[in-house]
Design a protein around this motif. Structure first.
Motif, PDB file in Angstrom:
ATOM      1  N   ASN A  80       0.823  -1.215   0.000  1.00 58.81           N
ATOM      2  CA  ASN A  80       0.000   0.000   0.000  1.00 58.81           C
ATOM      3  C   ASN A  80       0.852   1.258   0.000  1.00 58.81           C
ATOM      4  N   ILE A  81       1.965   1.200   0.710  1.00 57.31           N
ATOM      5  CA  ILE A  81       2.834   2.385   0.746  1.00 57.31           C
ATOM      6  C   ILE A  81       3.498   2.596  -0.616  1.00 57.31           C
ATOM      7  N   LEU A  82       3.925   1.490  -1.225  1.00 57.37           N
ATOM      8  CA  LEU A  82       4.542   1.618  -2.551  1.00 57.37           C
ATOM      9  C   LEU A  82       3.523   2.141  -3.563  1.00 57.37           C
ATOM     10  N   GLY A  83       2.268   1.720  -3.393  1.00 55.17           N
ATOM     11  CA  GLY A  83       1.225   2.112  -4.350  1.00 55.17           C
ATOM     12  C   GLY A  83       0.645   3.497  -4.092  1.00 55.17           C
ATOM     13  N   GLY A  84       1.118   4.165  -3.040  1.00 56.40           N
ATOM     14  CA  GLY A  84       0.617   5.506  -2.781  1.00 56.40           C
ATOM     15  C   GLY A  84      -0.753   5.515  -2.124  1.00 56.40           C
ATOM     16  N   LEU A  85      -1.142   4.396  -1.501  1.00 61.46           N
ATOM     17  CA  LEU A  85      -2.427   4.346  -0.798  1.00 61.46           C
ATOM     18  C   LEU A  85      -2.256   4.685   0.667  1.00 61.46           C
ATOM     19  N   ASP A  86      -1.019   4.620   1.142  1.00 58.74           N
ATOM     20  CA  ASP A  86      -0.765   4.801   2.564  1.00 58.74           C
ATOM     21  C   ASP A  86       0.579   5.508   2.686  1.00 58.74           C
TER      22      ASP A  86
ATOM     23  N   ARG B 269     -11.752  10.199   6.493  1.00 57.13           N
ATOM     24  CA  ARG B 269     -11.068   9.599   7.630  1.00 57.13           C
ATOM     25  C   ARG B 269     -10.896   8.092   7.470  1.00 57.13           C
ATOM     26  N   THR B 270     -11.785   7.476   6.713  1.00 58.38           N
ATOM     27  CA  THR B 270     -11.701   6.015   6.630  1.00 58.38           C
ATOM     28  C   THR B 270     -10.527   5.613   5.758  1.00 58.38           C
ATOM     29  N   GLU B 271      -9.974   4.473   6.102  1.00 62.58           N
ATOM     30  CA  GLU B 271      -8.836   3.962   5.357  1.00 62.58           C
ATOM     31  C   GLU B 271      -9.351   3.315   4.078  1.00 62.58           C
TER      32      GLU B 271
END
Lengths: 234, 787
Positions: A52-58, B776-778
């Protein structure tokens, strides 16, 4: 070989104090472009968080992520959105199709906003669904729905395709068909495919296998010989 | 506490916004029900008890002067149970510091003991001593408004002679629940006084020794009132009887009845509307929850819970919301009912008035809420029962959109995918979309209608006091005088213009429809007080014929071209047949206009006037009023500004004040509906939204899909609601209108614009609240979960 992603000392912590969960504890990894990379690990190993971090979601709690020369950790929300819009596609375990749009329209959802998309029909042809373009999700089987999701993800011609348990909800035959498609996407479009799974057998078709445990990378293995998706044992 | 109950509480906590919104809608419905039915019960019970205890008369028969011996004849009329004569007369109060003479009346008390009818209720002090010539009781409301108390002296002019009288008691009477000066439509406790004196003292003043000028009657239970009235008139005619009338025609009783009737109608019509809306909202909210909890339901069933047990779990949620809302409504109803009581004691002279909620209204309110909520819940529970454990554990198949819209035409191809999603979603469940639209439409209609009514009250005031009546003051003479009297008024320094007029009290009759009122004789082309048509243009009075105010034409069910019977109750008491020439728009009272000369000709009293409208120099107004106060021929003066103020007060604090409650309610409902619609969209579209965000749609673009449906429905509902509101405003205006004042409803662009802005604003705020939660939701949590 050019590098798609580079991470430096990546950490991700959810919550605070005693209840804090350390999902990633200092991850340094390089993902070469154009490969199929499978991330394996038990539940809670941090593989999905990394994806998710790599994909820019997190966003990471600390450390940096670079996509080629672009530092993702510096981007604000809007620019992160643009990054996803231009460079990456996602496939999830649950297909997340829009039930109110046909297969073609689901793909068009992406091609309408992408910069250099392929024709929706072409994307659906890649996944072998040319005959069912005007069907709604409710009229498609699970495997077909997942293939529409893949067509939707690749239609923008992404440099990277992120797949989180793409076969998790499928039986073996349909699962293999989906893997075929991912293999095809990598071979034909040259897209980097990053796949999270806990089905170790799938690793055989990857160029590279990253094993995670407790939020850290335990092992990176390069497959000398790869098996065909059809040979994946379920 | 069982785990299921704990789950229930947490579920309620999770959707507390929606729960509160629905509880408010239910609560407001029950509040109105408890408040209005409580007021109806309190008012009618108090009135009934008061009438009974103080022996309110059934029939009133005014007469010029009849000898006491006629009472025996009257008592022999079949069906007359009892009769009593009394003396009443006009009185003029001279209050220090008050430039205008204040009108009122004097009523006799029997020399010994209590009156047979309309016994006074002594608020304070004692009855005047028998034989006392200068002791009076003063109407309590008037005393309070003007700062008089026991032992104070007050100057009263009666029959042309001024007397200083001592107040020994403050009192009220059942025939004086509501008092307004004749000719003045607006009740104002400070501007109409009543005094009671012993009979012999009052008889001396009005020259009524051995005579009476008003007879009061009680009738036997089976009496036919009209027949009795005819027989009374036959006896009193030779003595100058001006027509007996029943209690229903007594102004005081009529206004109180009208108030109670209006409240009763509203209490029956309004609350069900709210409960229906609440039922609908509960239905969609609970069905959404059940849909989202298929897995849990399946699991519970797999554990061995029966369908009924699981159903009961969800039904409890419905019950909590319904009972909670109803309890809130009951509490608010009692509070608002208590708050409304001073309104009634201020304008109506009730000796005692306590808000006693009608116990039935609690039962009805709570059970209706539960019934309405259950009606919504039953459809949902059917689904809970039908769900098979195994089926519930599988993720639901994607909703079937294959039979909606294909978008193959040229227009269809132009639409982008997010728009298609919005349109197909509406097309797939058109009934639900229609219901939602109907809800918003209802809110819009209520809001626009209520805002129109606010404007209409203001317009009524503006029209009444600046278009219809442009005079500064109106002078009433003690009796009809020659036209010269107007010239005398014109000579008072500071008087700019004088317009003579003649008011003649009369019974207007069209077949069986009658109205006790007055005919106003006006000069040919009046400049101050005029009859106007719907476009506010003055109506020229015809040389013959009568022009009726709309309210009066409605009461009498008569129109132009028809003939009206006017039974004059003054002078020679002629009965006239007058053609109705026009119907004028009227907003205050129920006027009838004739040319002064035509009226006088018909009365065979040429050149008579009973008063005049004045335009005065504002700087010298007080001086002018003081001069008028000293003129023996002047019975009273009403000042336009004062009348306007009392009307404004009546409308803001009296019956008209309900419009603020209803307005607030309209806006609460509208918000409740729109907010719930947005929350439901969130529940249904949250997943789509996350997908779109992952694909690289911006928050705004994704928000369109989330709230587009609500936006489309809102945009469709607004014009429809506006049309409905237009129609509704007439109904509400009619509900608020009384004989006292009429509320003119018209299309008011501002009101509709304001209401539309509110609905849009409510939609935007709801959208933002939802969007805040979404932000706010993931994304991942949503996407990786099963639906």
């Amino acid at each position: 070989m050019p590098v798609a992603f580079t991470t430096r000392d990546l950490t991700k912590t959810y919550g605070e104090g005693r209840s804090a969960v350390h999902a990633l504890r200092g991850v340094d990894v390089e993902i070469p472009a154009g490969e199929i990379v499978v991330m394996l690990g038990a539940s809670g190993s941090g593989k999905s968080t990394l994806l998710n971090i790599l994909g820019g979601l997190d966003r990471p709690s600390s450390g940096t992520v670079h996509f080629r020369d672009l530092c993702l950790t510096d981007l604000n929300d809007a620019r992160l959105t643009r990054f996803r819009r231009q460079h990456v596609g996602f496939v999830f375990q649950f297909y997340n199709l829009m039930p109110s749009l046909t297969a073609r329209e689901n793909v068009e959802l992406v091609t309408e906003i992408a910069e250099n998309p392929m024709a929706p029909e072409e994307a659906l042809e890649v996944v072998g669904l040319k005959q069912r373009v005007d069907h709604f999700p409710s009229q498609l089987s699970g495997g077909e729905q997942q293939r529409v999701a893949i067509a939707r993800a690749i239609a923008k011609q992404p440099e990277v395709l992120f797949c989180d348990e793409p076969t998790g909800a499928l039986d073996s035959a349909t699962g293999r068909a989906v893997l075929e498609v991912l293999h095809e996407v990598n071979a034909r479009l040259g897209a980097t495919v990053l796949m999270v799974t806990h089905a170790a057998n799938i690793a055989g078709m990857a160029h590279r296998v990253i094993r995670l445990a407790d939020g850290q990378i335990r092992e990176v293995e390069v497959n000398a010989t790869r098996i065909a998706p059809a040979e994946v044992v379920w | 506490m069982s785990p299921l109950d704990r789950k229930l509480l947490r579920d309620l906590g999770r959707i507390k916004g929606q729960v509160i919104a629905i509880m408010l809608v239910i609560g407001v419905g029950v509040m109105l029900q408890v408040m209005m039915s409580g007021l109806v019960a309190s008012l009618s019970e108090t009135q009934r008890a008061y009438y009974e205890r103080n022996r309110m008369a059934d029939v009133f028969a005014p007469v010029t002067r009849a000898p006491q011996s006629q009472l025996a004849r009257l008592s022999q009329i079949p069906d007359v149970a009892r009769v009593e004569g009394r003396v009443t007369g006009g009185a003029l109060f001279d209050l220090p510091g008050e430039p205008i003479p204040i009108r009122g009346k004097a009523v006799s008390l029997p020399d010994q003991g209590e009156a047979a009818f309309n016994a006074v209720y002594l608020v304070e002090g004692a009855l005047p001593a028998p034989g006392a010539r200068d002791e009076i009781l003063l109407l309590a409301g008037f005393a309070e408004a003007n700062g008089y108390g026991l032992g104070d002296r007050i100057d009263v002019t009666m029959n042309g002679t001024r007397r200083t009288l001592r107040i020994v008691g403050l009192a009220e009477a059942p025939d004086l629940l509501f008092v307004a000066a004749p000719g003045e439509m607006v009740p104002d406790p400070a501007r109409f006084g009543v005094i009671w004196m012993r009979r012999n003292a009052l008889s001396a003043i009005y020259d009524m020794d051995g005579a009476f000028n008003e007879a009061l009657f009680s009738l036997s239970r089976l009496a036919v009132e009209a027949e009795v009235l005819d027989r009374i008139d036959a006896v009193l005619d030779p003595w100058g009887g001006t027509g007996a009338y029943g209690r229903d025609d007594l102004v005081s009783d009529r206004f109180v009845q009208e108030e109670i009737g209006g409240l009763a109608t509203m209490s029956r019509a309004v609350p069900p509307l709210f409960l229906a809306i609440a039922a609908f909202l509960l239905y969609i909210v609970v069905s959404r929850i059940v849909q989202g909890e298929r897995e849990e339901i399946g699991l519970l069933k797999a554990f061995g819970y029966t369908g009924a047990e699981v159903g009961a779990h969800y039904f409890k949620m419905v019950l909590i919301v319904a009972v909670g809302g109803a309890a809130l409504g009951c509490a608010l109803g009692i509070l608002s009912g208590r708050a409304m009581i001073p309104v009634y004691t201020q304008f109506y002279n009730f000796p005692f008035l306590v808000f006693r909620p009608d116990p039935a209204s609690f039962v009805i309110g709570v059970s209706a809420s539960i019934a309405a909520a259950s009606a919504g819940g039953v459809f949902v529970l059917r689904r809970v029962f039908a769900l098979e454990p195994a089926e519930a554990m599988r993720p639901p198949a994607p909703a079937d959109y294959s039979r909606t819209i294909t978008f193959t035409g040229r227009f269809g191809r132009m639409l982008d995918q997010p728009t298609r999603m919005v349109l197909r979603s509406i097309a797939r469940q058109p009934l639900r979309a229609a219901a939602l639209a109907a809800g918003i439409m209802g809110g819009m209609a209520l809001a626009s209608a209520m805002t129109t009514i606010y404007g209409a009250f203001d317009r009524m005031m503006a029209l009444s006091f600046s278009v219809i009546d442009r005079s500064d003051a109106t002078v009433y003479f003690t009796r009809p005088l020659g036209e010269k009297a107007a010239l005398e008024l014109a000579r008072i320094p500071g008087v700019i213009a004088v317009e003579p007029m003649r008011n003649v009290s009369a019974v207007l009759r069209n077949g069986l429809k009658t109205h006790r009122g007055a005919v106003s004789g006006m000069i040919a082309n009046p400049e101050m007080t005029r009859a106007i048509d719907a476009d506010h243009a003055p109506i020229p009075l015809p040389a013959e014929g009568i022009v009726l105010g709309q309210a009066l034409a409605d009461i009498l069910e008569i129109g132009p071209g028809e003939t009206l019977t006017v039974e004059v109750r003054e002078g020679r008491q002629p009965v006239l047949e007058v053609p109705v020439a026009r119907v004028a728009s009227s907003l205050l009272g129920a006027p009838a206009y004739m040319r002064l000369d035509a009226l006088n000709r018909a009365m065979r009293e040429p050149g008579r006037i009973s008063g005049a409208h004045l335009q005065v120099d504002g700087n010298r107004a007080d001086e002018i009023y003081r001069t008028l106060k000293d003129m023996p021929s002047v019975a009273g003066v009403s000042v336009a500004e004062t009348a306007r103020e009392s009307l404004q007060k009546l409308m803001d604090q009296g019956a008209g004040s309900a419009r603020y409650i209803m307005g607030a309610v309209a806006f609460i409902i509208t918000f409740g509906i729109v907010y719930n619609a947005a929350r439901i969209a969130q529940a249904e579209r949250g997943r789509d939204l996350a997908s779109l965000r992952v694909m690289g749609f911006s928050k705004g673009e994704a928000g369109f899909v989330l709230l587009g449906e609500l936006a489309v429905i809102t945009l469709v509902a607004i014009p429809l609601g506006s049309a409905l509101g237009y129609a509704l405003s007439f109904a509400i205006a009619a509900g608020f209108s009384s004989e006292l004042y009429q509320i003119p409803a018209t299309f008011d662009p501002f009101s509709h614009g304001f209401a539309a802005s509110f609905v849009l604003g409510a939609a935007v705020v709801s959208g933002l609240l939802v969007k805040r939660d979404i932000d706010r939701t993931e994304l991942i949590t949503v996407l990786k979960s099963r639906e």
